[in-house]
Design a protein around this motif. Structure first.
Motif: not given
Length: 205
Positions: A21-23, A99-104, A140-141, A176-179
């Protein structure tokens, strides 16, 4: 190797694996839409977002690590370019946002930890510190994570930071970048900008 870096004396860089989700985060921070590839490994050169006034830019560096359908030598090349870019510009980079994916992320780190292997995220975190760039881990996420504190404590543990994570709010930023929920990141980045005596850059975060 990446060419044509704009001539700026102050920079914040985003680094991380592909598809974390960097972009999206870059778009959230700059308010500007970038071409993001649907396929991982599409961003092969840095995206610089350059403000005309201040002597400052934000750079989204290409994603590294495993990418489906991308040969290993290309992956290694990208990672080498990212590392070299950070190394060469370290004195101008005020903050490195990993940036890392919090879920995984914790599972990925555990899967790649072994006697001969250092997980990319852990390696990048320590590399930033080694070259004198302040790391902020944008986790992120987090809207998809149930046990937030536990997950963030585990991540601290893997990065060699003593839990609980709340002691490290200038280093660990759940977002949560998307939100559009990036306030923890803005706070952390501002902390380091302030330390670097660059409060003038707060307007961007």
């Amino acid at each position: 190797m990446f060419e044509s870096r704009p001539d700026r004396d102050a920079e914040v860089v985003l680094v991380g694996r592909s598809n974390v989700g960097k972009s999206t985060l870059m778009r959230e921070v700059t308010g500007h839409t970038f071409d993001t590839g649907q396929r991982p490994g599409v961003t092969r050169s840095p995206n610089h977002y350059d403000w005309t006034g201040p002597d400052f830019m934000i750079t989204d560096l290409p994603g590294f690590g495993f990418m489906k359908g991308v040969p290993e030598e290309v992956r290694e090349e990208i990672k080498t370019d990212v590392v070299r870019y950070v190394e060469e510009n370290a004195e101008k980079i005020l903050v490195g946002i990993l940036v890392v994916d919090g879920k995984s992320v914790v599972d990925i780190i555990d899967r790649h930890s072994g006697p001969d292997e250092i997980p990319h995220d852990v390696e990048m975190f320590h590399f930033l510190r080694e070259v004198g760039v302040e790391p902020v881990v944008a986790v992120n996420k987090m809207d998809k994570v149930d046990d937030e504190d536990e997950r963030l404590n585990d991540l601290c543990d893997r990065l060699g930071l003593y839990p609980p994570w709340k002691q490290w709010q200038e280093t660990i930023a759940p977002i949560s970048a998307k939100r559009g929920n990036v306030s923890a990141l803005n706070e952390a980045v501002r902390h380091h900008l302030h330390e670097a005596k660059r409060d003038d850059l707060f307007q961007f975060f």
